[in-house]
Enzyme design. Structure first.
Site, PDB file in Angstrom:
ATOM      1  CE  LYS A 120       0.461   1.543   4.536  1.00 33.03           C
ATOM      2  NZ  LYS A 120       1.383   2.586   4.916  1.00 33.03           N
ATOM      3  CB  ALA A 136      10.465  -2.586   8.926  1.00 33.58           C
ATOM      4  N   GLY A 168       7.057   1.024   5.514  1.00 35.91           N
ATOM      5  CA  GLY A 168       5.928   1.942   5.329  1.00 35.91           C
ATOM      6  C   GLY A 168       5.012   1.504   4.200  1.00 35.91           C
ATOM      7  CG  LEU A 169       6.276   0.235   0.839  1.00 38.77           C
ATOM      8  CD1 LEU A 169       7.335  -0.461  -0.022  1.00 38.77           C
ATOM      9  CD2 LEU A 169       5.465   1.221  -0.009  1.00 38.77           C
ATOM     10  N   GLY A 173       3.692  -4.334   3.952  1.00 39.28           N
ATOM     11  CA  GLY A 173       3.805  -5.681   3.390  1.00 39.28           C
ATOM     12  C   GLY A 173       3.362  -6.758   4.373  1.00 39.28           C
ATOM     13  CB  SER A 197      -0.535  -4.897   7.295  1.00 39.48           C
ATOM     14  OG  SER A 197       0.108  -4.349   8.418  1.00 39.48           O
ATOM     15  CG  ASP A 209      -1.068  -0.053   7.957  1.00 36.74           C
ATOM     16  OD1 ASP A 209      -1.811   0.942   8.027  1.00 36.74           O
ATOM     17  OD2 ASP A 209       0.175   0.015   7.958  1.00 36.74           O
TER      18      ASP A 209
HETATM   19  O1  C5P Z   1      -1.342  -1.556  14.746  1.00 39.38           O
HETATM   20  P1  C5P Z   1       0.140  -1.634  14.475  1.00 39.38           P
HETATM   21  O2  C5P Z   1       0.773  -2.794  15.172  1.00 39.38           O
HETATM   22  O3  C5P Z   1       0.465  -1.577  13.030  1.00 39.38           O
HETATM   23  O4  C5P Z   1       0.779  -0.312  15.098  1.00 39.38           O
HETATM   24  C1  C5P Z   1       2.150  -0.198  15.373  1.00 39.38           C
HETATM   25  C2  C5P Z   1       2.372   0.961  16.330  1.00 39.38           C
HETATM   26  O5  C5P Z   1       2.106   2.195  15.662  1.00 39.38           O
HETATM   27  C3  C5P Z   1       1.456   0.979  17.526  1.00 39.38           C
HETATM   28  O6  C5P Z   1       2.017   0.289  18.591  1.00 39.38           O
HETATM   29  C4  C5P Z   1       1.313   2.455  17.835  1.00 39.38           C
HETATM   30  O7  C5P Z   1       2.426   2.883  18.574  1.00 39.38           O
HETATM   31  C5  C5P Z   1       1.424   3.115  16.487  1.00 39.38           C
HETATM   32  N1  C5P Z   1       0.117   3.461  15.873  1.00 39.38           N
HETATM   33  C6  C5P Z   1      -0.611   4.520  16.383  1.00 39.38           C
HETATM   34  N2  C5P Z   1      -1.800   4.863  15.797  1.00 39.38           N
HETATM   35  C7  C5P Z   1      -2.246   4.194  14.706  1.00 39.38           C
HETATM   36  C8  C5P Z   1      -1.503   3.118  14.179  1.00 39.38           C
HETATM   37  C9  C5P Z   1      -0.315   2.774  14.783  1.00 39.38           C
HETATM   38  O8  C5P Z   1      -0.228   5.168  17.360  1.00 39.38           O
HETATM   39  N3  C5P Z   1      -3.407   4.558  14.144  1.00 39.38           N
END
Ligand code: C5P
Length: 335
Positions: free
Chosen positions: A18, A116, A118-119, A121, A123, A156
Protein backbone atom coordinates in the site's frame (compact mmCIF):
# COMPACT_ATOMS: atom_id res chain seq x y z
CA UNK A 1 -18.98 -27.39 4.26
CA UNK A 2 -15.40 -28.07 3.28
CA UNK A 3 -14.94 -28.64 -0.41
CA UNK A 4 -12.58 -31.66 -0.81
CA UNK A 5 -11.40 -30.54 -4.27
CA UNK A 6 -10.53 -27.10 -3.01
CA UNK A 7 -8.66 -28.57 -0.08
CA UNK A 8 -6.29 -30.43 -2.40
CA UNK A 9 -5.41 -27.31 -4.40
CA UNK A 10 -3.33 -24.60 -2.76
CA UNK A 11 -5.10 -21.30 -2.31
CA UNK A 12 -3.13 -18.41 -3.82
CA UNK A 13 -3.50 -14.80 -2.74
CA UNK A 14 -1.75 -11.71 -4.10
CA UNK A 15 -0.82 -9.39 -1.24
CA UNK A 16 -0.21 -5.87 -2.62
CA UNK A 17 1.87 -3.15 -1.03
CA UNK A 18 0.00 0.00 0.00
CA UNK A 19 0.92 3.61 -0.47
CA UNK A 20 -0.32 6.48 1.68
CA UNK A 21 -1.04 9.30 -0.78
CA UNK A 22 -1.98 11.36 2.29
CA UNK A 23 -1.58 10.72 6.02
CA UNK A 24 -3.16 13.26 8.34
CA UNK A 25 -2.82 12.57 12.04
CA UNK A 26 -5.47 13.36 14.60
CA UNK A 27 -5.14 13.14 18.35
CA UNK A 28 -4.13 10.20 20.50
CA UNK A 29 -7.07 7.98 21.43
CA UNK A 30 -7.75 6.51 24.87
CA UNK A 31 -6.39 3.14 23.59
CA UNK A 32 -3.01 4.81 22.83
CA UNK A 33 -3.42 4.70 19.05
CA UNK A 34 -3.71 7.81 16.91
CA UNK A 35 -6.72 8.76 14.85
CA UNK A 36 -5.83 8.87 11.16
CA UNK A 37 -7.25 10.30 7.95
CA UNK A 38 -5.41 8.68 5.06
CA UNK A 39 -6.03 8.01 1.38
CA UNK A 40 -4.44 4.64 0.74
CA UNK A 41 -3.99 2.84 -2.58
CA UNK A 42 -2.84 -0.72 -3.36
CA UNK A 43 0.15 -1.10 -5.68
CA UNK A 44 1.04 -3.62 -8.36
CA UNK A 45 4.13 -4.47 -6.27
CA UNK A 46 2.93 -7.47 -4.28
CA UNK A 47 3.88 -10.53 -2.27
CA UNK A 48 2.35 -13.88 -3.24
CA UNK A 49 1.02 -16.24 -0.62
CA UNK A 50 -0.04 -19.82 -1.17
CA UNK A 51 -1.72 -21.96 1.47
CA UNK A 52 -2.14 -25.72 1.31
CA UNK A 53 -3.81 -28.09 3.75
CA UNK A 54 -1.01 -30.23 5.20
CA UNK A 55 -0.29 -32.89 7.78
CA UNK A 56 2.01 -32.24 10.70
CA UNK A 57 1.60 -30.84 14.17
CA UNK A 58 1.58 -27.14 13.39
CA UNK A 59 1.23 -24.57 10.63
CA UNK A 60 4.42 -23.87 8.73
CA UNK A 61 5.73 -20.92 6.76
CA UNK A 62 8.38 -20.96 4.07
CA UNK A 63 9.58 -17.58 2.83
CA UNK A 64 11.26 -17.05 -0.54
CA UNK A 65 12.78 -13.88 -1.85
CA UNK A 66 13.92 -12.05 1.25
CA UNK A 67 16.43 -13.91 3.44
CA UNK A 68 16.36 -11.03 5.94
CA UNK A 69 12.73 -11.57 6.82
CA UNK A 70 12.21 -13.04 10.29
CA UNK A 71 9.95 -16.07 10.00
CA UNK A 72 8.97 -16.44 13.62
CA UNK A 73 6.35 -13.94 14.60
CA UNK A 74 5.55 -13.34 10.96
CA UNK A 75 2.05 -12.00 10.50
CA UNK A 76 1.05 -14.95 8.31
CA UNK A 77 1.17 -17.52 11.10
CA UNK A 78 -0.59 -15.18 13.52
CA UNK A 79 -3.37 -14.57 11.01
CA UNK A 80 -3.86 -18.30 10.39
CA UNK A 81 -4.08 -18.91 14.13
CA UNK A 82 -6.67 -16.18 14.57
CA UNK A 83 -8.64 -17.43 11.57
CA UNK A 84 -8.64 -20.97 13.00
CA UNK A 85 -9.93 -19.78 16.36
CA UNK A 86 -12.76 -17.94 14.58
CA UNK A 87 -13.67 -21.01 12.50
CA UNK A 88 -13.71 -23.18 15.62
CA UNK A 89 -16.24 -20.80 17.17
CA UNK A 90 -18.38 -20.67 14.01
CA UNK A 91 -18.35 -24.48 13.67
CA UNK A 92 -18.85 -25.01 17.42
CA UNK A 93 -15.68 -27.06 17.84
CA UNK A 94 -13.83 -26.89 21.19
CA UNK A 95 -10.66 -24.79 20.95
CA UNK A 96 -8.40 -27.78 21.68
CA UNK A 97 -9.85 -29.56 18.65
CA UNK A 98 -9.81 -26.49 16.37
CA UNK A 99 -7.67 -28.28 13.77
CA UNK A 100 -10.59 -30.69 13.14
CA UNK A 101 -12.57 -27.74 11.77
CA UNK A 102 -9.63 -25.85 10.35
CA UNK A 103 -6.76 -28.21 9.46
CA UNK A 104 -3.05 -27.47 9.62
CA UNK A 105 -1.78 -25.30 6.76
CA UNK A 106 1.55 -25.05 4.99
CA UNK A 107 2.14 -21.47 3.86
CA UNK A 108 4.58 -20.33 1.22
CA UNK A 109 5.30 -16.62 0.90
CA UNK A 110 7.13 -15.04 -2.02
CA UNK A 111 8.34 -11.79 -0.56
CA UNK A 112 8.76 -8.82 -2.90
CA UNK A 113 7.73 -5.91 -0.65
CA UNK A 114 10.52 -4.46 1.50
CA UNK A 115 10.03 -5.08 5.21
CA UNK A 116 9.43 -2.35 7.82
CA UNK A 117 9.30 0.17 4.99
CA UNK A 118 5.93 1.94 5.33
CA UNK A 119 4.43 -0.22 2.58
CA UNK A 120 2.48 -2.49 4.97
CA UNK A 121 3.80 -5.68 3.39
CA UNK A 122 3.42 -7.65 6.63
CA UNK A 123 -0.12 -6.36 7.11
CA UNK A 124 -1.01 -7.25 3.54
CA UNK A 125 0.40 -10.76 4.06
CA UNK A 126 -1.77 -11.05 7.18
CA UNK A 127 -4.93 -9.98 5.30
CA UNK A 128 -4.10 -12.46 2.53
CA UNK A 129 -3.53 -15.22 5.10
CA UNK A 130 -6.82 -14.50 6.87
CA UNK A 131 -8.78 -14.54 3.64
CA UNK A 132 -6.84 -17.46 2.15
CA UNK A 133 -7.16 -19.62 5.28
CA UNK A 134 -10.95 -19.24 5.25
CA UNK A 135 -10.92 -20.21 1.59
CA UNK A 136 -8.65 -23.24 2.21
CA UNK A 137 -11.03 -24.45 4.93
CA UNK A 138 -14.17 -23.69 2.92
CA UNK A 139 -15.30 -21.51 5.83
CA UNK A 140 -17.87 -18.81 5.28
CA UNK A 141 -17.16 -15.91 7.59
CA UNK A 142 -19.21 -12.71 7.31
CA UNK A 143 -17.51 -9.55 6.05
CA UNK A 144 -18.08 -7.74 9.36
CA UNK A 145 -16.39 -10.54 11.31
CA UNK A 146 -13.45 -10.54 8.86
CA UNK A 147 -13.02 -6.81 9.41
CA UNK A 148 -12.96 -7.24 13.20
CA UNK A 149 -10.38 -10.02 12.94
CA UNK A 150 -8.28 -7.94 10.53
CA UNK A 151 -8.31 -4.99 12.95
CA UNK A 152 -7.04 -7.29 15.71
CA UNK A 153 -4.04 -8.20 13.56
CA UNK A 154 -2.87 -4.62 13.05
CA UNK A 155 -3.95 -1.09 12.14
CA UNK A 156 -3.14 -1.46 8.43
CA UNK A 157 -4.73 -4.88 7.91
CA UNK A 158 -8.43 -3.89 7.40
CA UNK A 159 -7.50 -1.69 4.42
CA UNK A 160 -6.44 -4.76 2.42
CA UNK A 161 -9.86 -6.39 2.71
CA UNK A 162 -11.26 -3.53 0.59
CA UNK A 163 -9.03 -4.51 -2.38
CA UNK A 164 -8.85 -1.03 -3.84
CA UNK A 165 -8.24 2.63 -2.98
CA UNK A 166 -9.85 3.68 0.29
CA UNK A 167 -10.16 6.41 2.86
CA UNK A 168 -8.80 4.95 6.09
CA UNK A 169 -9.85 6.45 9.43
CA UNK A 170 -9.96 5.59 13.12
CA UNK A 171 -6.77 3.75 14.00
CA UNK A 172 -7.13 2.05 10.60
CA UNK A 173 -10.32 0.06 11.14
CA UNK A 174 -12.69 2.45 9.35
CA UNK A 175 -12.23 1.79 5.65
CA UNK A 176 -14.36 3.54 3.05
CA UNK A 177 -13.73 2.34 -0.52
CA UNK A 178 -12.92 5.13 -3.00
CA UNK A 179 -13.11 4.98 -6.81
CA UNK A 180 -9.65 4.61 -8.41
CA UNK A 181 -8.23 7.48 -10.48
CA UNK A 182 -9.80 7.49 -13.95
CA UNK A 183 -8.06 6.09 -17.03
CA UNK A 184 -4.60 4.55 -16.90
CA UNK A 185 -3.40 4.26 -13.34
CA UNK A 186 -0.48 6.51 -12.40
CA UNK A 187 2.98 5.04 -11.88
CA UNK A 188 5.04 5.52 -8.75
CA UNK A 189 8.72 5.24 -8.14
CA UNK A 190 9.41 3.69 -4.73
CA UNK A 191 12.72 4.43 -3.07
CA UNK A 192 13.31 2.51 0.15
CA UNK A 193 16.60 2.95 2.00
CA UNK A 194 17.73 -0.39 3.46
CA UNK A 195 17.03 0.92 6.94
CA UNK A 196 13.99 -0.70 8.61
CA UNK A 197 11.88 1.82 10.52
CA UNK A 198 10.02 1.21 13.77
CA UNK A 199 6.46 2.44 13.35
CA UNK A 200 6.03 2.61 17.12
CA UNK A 201 9.14 4.84 17.51
CA UNK A 202 7.93 7.23 14.81
CA UNK A 203 4.44 7.49 16.33
CA UNK A 204 6.05 8.05 19.74
CA UNK A 205 8.10 10.97 18.37
CA UNK A 206 4.93 12.40 16.84
CA UNK A 207 3.12 12.02 20.18
CA UNK A 208 6.03 13.81 21.86
CA UNK A 209 5.39 16.84 19.63
CA UNK A 210 7.56 16.37 16.52
CA UNK A 211 5.00 17.59 13.99
CA UNK A 212 4.76 19.72 10.85
CA UNK A 213 4.57 23.47 11.44
CA UNK A 214 1.68 23.72 8.96
CA UNK A 215 -1.00 22.36 11.33
CA UNK A 216 -4.09 21.09 9.52
CA UNK A 217 -2.69 21.28 5.97
CA UNK A 218 -2.43 17.50 5.61
CA UNK A 219 -6.00 17.03 6.78
CA UNK A 220 -7.33 19.52 4.24
CA UNK A 221 -5.31 17.87 1.45
CA UNK A 222 -6.46 14.42 2.55
CA UNK A 223 -10.15 15.36 2.65
CA UNK A 224 -9.86 17.03 -0.73
CA UNK A 225 -8.17 14.01 -2.31
CA UNK A 226 -10.72 11.58 -0.82
CA UNK A 227 -13.54 13.64 -2.32
CA UNK A 228 -12.07 13.84 -5.82
CA UNK A 229 -9.86 10.75 -6.34
CA UNK A 230 -12.18 9.05 -8.86
CA UNK A 231 -12.35 12.21 -11.00
CA UNK A 232 -8.57 12.59 -11.27
CA UNK A 233 -6.44 11.25 -14.12
CA UNK A 234 -2.84 10.13 -13.70
CA UNK A 235 -1.79 13.53 -15.08
CA UNK A 236 -3.99 15.33 -12.49
CA UNK A 237 -2.31 13.38 -9.69
CA UNK A 238 1.11 14.33 -11.04
CA UNK A 239 -0.02 17.97 -11.03
CA UNK A 240 -1.05 17.63 -7.35
CA UNK A 241 2.12 15.79 -6.35
CA UNK A 242 3.56 18.78 -4.46
CA UNK A 243 0.55 19.05 -2.16
CA UNK A 244 0.30 15.28 -1.67
CA UNK A 245 4.02 14.82 -1.03
CA UNK A 246 3.86 17.16 1.95
CA UNK A 247 0.53 15.78 3.24
CA UNK A 248 2.09 13.23 5.57
CA UNK A 249 2.18 14.43 9.19
CA UNK A 250 4.69 11.74 10.18
CA UNK A 251 7.55 13.04 7.99
CA UNK A 252 9.15 15.26 10.69
CA UNK A 253 8.89 12.44 13.26
CA UNK A 254 10.49 9.91 10.87
CA UNK A 255 13.34 12.32 10.11
CA UNK A 256 13.84 13.04 13.83
CA UNK A 257 14.13 9.33 14.66
CA UNK A 258 16.29 8.55 11.60
CA UNK A 259 18.29 11.75 10.84
CA UNK A 260 20.28 10.04 8.05
CA UNK A 261 17.09 10.14 5.98
CA UNK A 262 17.19 13.96 5.79
CA UNK A 263 20.12 14.04 3.35
CA UNK A 264 18.83 10.96 1.56
CA UNK A 265 15.44 12.54 0.79
CA UNK A 266 17.08 15.77 -0.27
CA UNK A 267 19.37 13.91 -2.70
CA UNK A 268 16.40 12.01 -4.20
CA UNK A 269 14.54 15.32 -4.70
CA UNK A 270 17.60 16.94 -6.25
CA UNK A 271 18.23 14.01 -8.59
CA UNK A 272 14.65 13.61 -9.82
CA UNK A 273 13.46 17.22 -9.62
CA UNK A 274 10.03 16.06 -8.47
CA UNK A 275 8.13 16.26 -5.14
CA UNK A 276 9.03 13.30 -2.91
CA UNK A 277 6.39 11.88 -0.56
CA UNK A 278 6.64 9.35 2.23
CA UNK A 279 4.50 6.25 2.71
CA UNK A 280 3.26 5.70 6.27
CA UNK A 281 5.98 6.07 8.87
CA UNK A 282 8.64 5.57 6.18
CA UNK A 283 11.34 5.19 5.17
CA UNK A 284 9.88 4.57 1.68
CA UNK A 285 9.86 7.71 -0.45
CA UNK A 286 7.51 7.91 -3.44
CA UNK A 287 7.41 9.98 -6.58
CA UNK A 288 4.35 9.98 -8.89
CA UNK A 289 4.70 9.73 -12.69
CA UNK A 290 2.10 9.68 -15.44
CA UNK A 291 3.38 6.41 -16.95
CA UNK A 292 5.45 3.39 -16.02
CA UNK A 293 8.01 4.37 -18.70
CA UNK A 294 8.56 7.71 -16.96
CA UNK A 295 8.94 5.96 -13.61
CA UNK A 296 11.39 3.41 -15.08
CA UNK A 297 13.43 6.29 -16.54
CA UNK A 298 13.53 7.97 -13.14
CA UNK A 299 14.56 4.65 -11.52
CA UNK A 300 17.52 4.42 -13.93
CA UNK A 301 18.56 8.03 -13.20
CA UNK A 302 18.39 7.42 -9.48
CA UNK A 303 20.35 4.15 -9.62
CA UNK A 304 23.06 5.99 -11.52
CA UNK A 305 23.09 8.73 -8.87
CA UNK A 306 23.44 6.10 -6.14
CA UNK A 307 26.30 4.37 -8.01
CA UNK A 308 28.08 7.71 -8.50
CA UNK A 309 27.77 8.59 -4.80
CA UNK A 310 25.37 11.49 -5.35
CA UNK A 311 22.89 9.95 -2.86
CA UNK A 312 24.34 9.57 0.65
CA UNK A 313 24.18 5.95 1.87
CA UNK A 314 21.80 5.31 4.76
CA UNK A 315 22.76 1.64 5.18
CA UNK A 316 25.40 -0.78 3.95
CA UNK A 317 23.03 -2.17 1.31
CA UNK A 318 21.83 -0.08 -1.65
CA UNK A 319 18.29 1.32 -1.50
CA UNK A 320 15.39 -0.57 -3.11
CA UNK A 321 14.46 1.44 -6.20
CA UNK A 322 11.36 0.14 -7.94
CA UNK A 323 8.94 1.50 -10.54
CA UNK A 324 5.39 0.24 -10.09
CA UNK A 325 1.86 1.58 -10.48
CA UNK A 326 -1.39 1.74 -8.63
CA UNK A 327 -3.03 -1.70 -8.88
CA UNK A 328 -5.10 -1.92 -12.08
CA UNK A 329 -8.85 -2.40 -11.90
CA UNK A 330 -8.94 -3.42 -8.29
CA UNK A 331 -11.34 -6.23 -7.67
CA UNK A 332 -13.76 -5.39 -4.86
CA UNK A 333 -14.56 -8.19 -2.46
CA UNK A 334 -17.85 -6.92 -1.10
CA UNK A 335 -19.72 -3.61 -0.97
O1 C5P B 1 -1.34 -1.56 14.75
P1 C5P B 1 0.14 -1.63 14.48
O2 C5P B 1 0.77 -2.79 15.17
O3 C5P B 1 0.46 -1.58 13.03
O4 C5P B 1 0.78 -0.31 15.10
C1 C5P B 1 2.15 -0.20 15.37
C2 C5P B 1 2.37 0.96 16.33
O5 C5P B 1 2.11 2.20 15.66
C3 C5P B 1 1.46 0.98 17.53
O6 C5P B 1 2.02 0.29 18.59
C4 C5P B 1 1.31 2.46 17.83
O7 C5P B 1 2.43 2.88 18.57
C5 C5P B 1 1.42 3.12 16.49
N1 C5P B 1 0.12 3.46 15.87
C6 C5P B 1 -0.61 4.52 16.38
N2 C5P B 1 -1.80 4.86 15.80
C7 C5P B 1 -2.25 4.19 14.71
C8 C5P B 1 -1.50 3.12 14.18
C9 C5P B 1 -0.32 2.77 14.78
O8 C5P B 1 -0.23 5.17 17.36
N3 C5P B 1 -3.41 4.56 14.14
Amino acid sequence: MTDPVRRLTPVVRIAPAKLNLTLAMGGRRPDGFHALHSVMVPLALADRLSLAVAGGPRDSLHVDGNPDLPVEGNFVLGAIELARAAVAVVRRVPVERATDAAPILAARLEKRIPVAAGLAGGSSDAAAALDGAFEAWGAEVAAGARRLLAAQLGSDVPFFLARGPALVEGRGERVTPLPPPRGNQPAVLLVTPARPVSTADVFAAFAAGVRPASGGASRAASEHLASELGRLSAQDLVARAGVLASANDLIPATLAVYPALVGFRRAVMRTLGRPVGQSGSGPTCWVIYPSIDDAEGAAADLRRAVDEGRVPPVAARAPFIHATRLAEEPERSEP
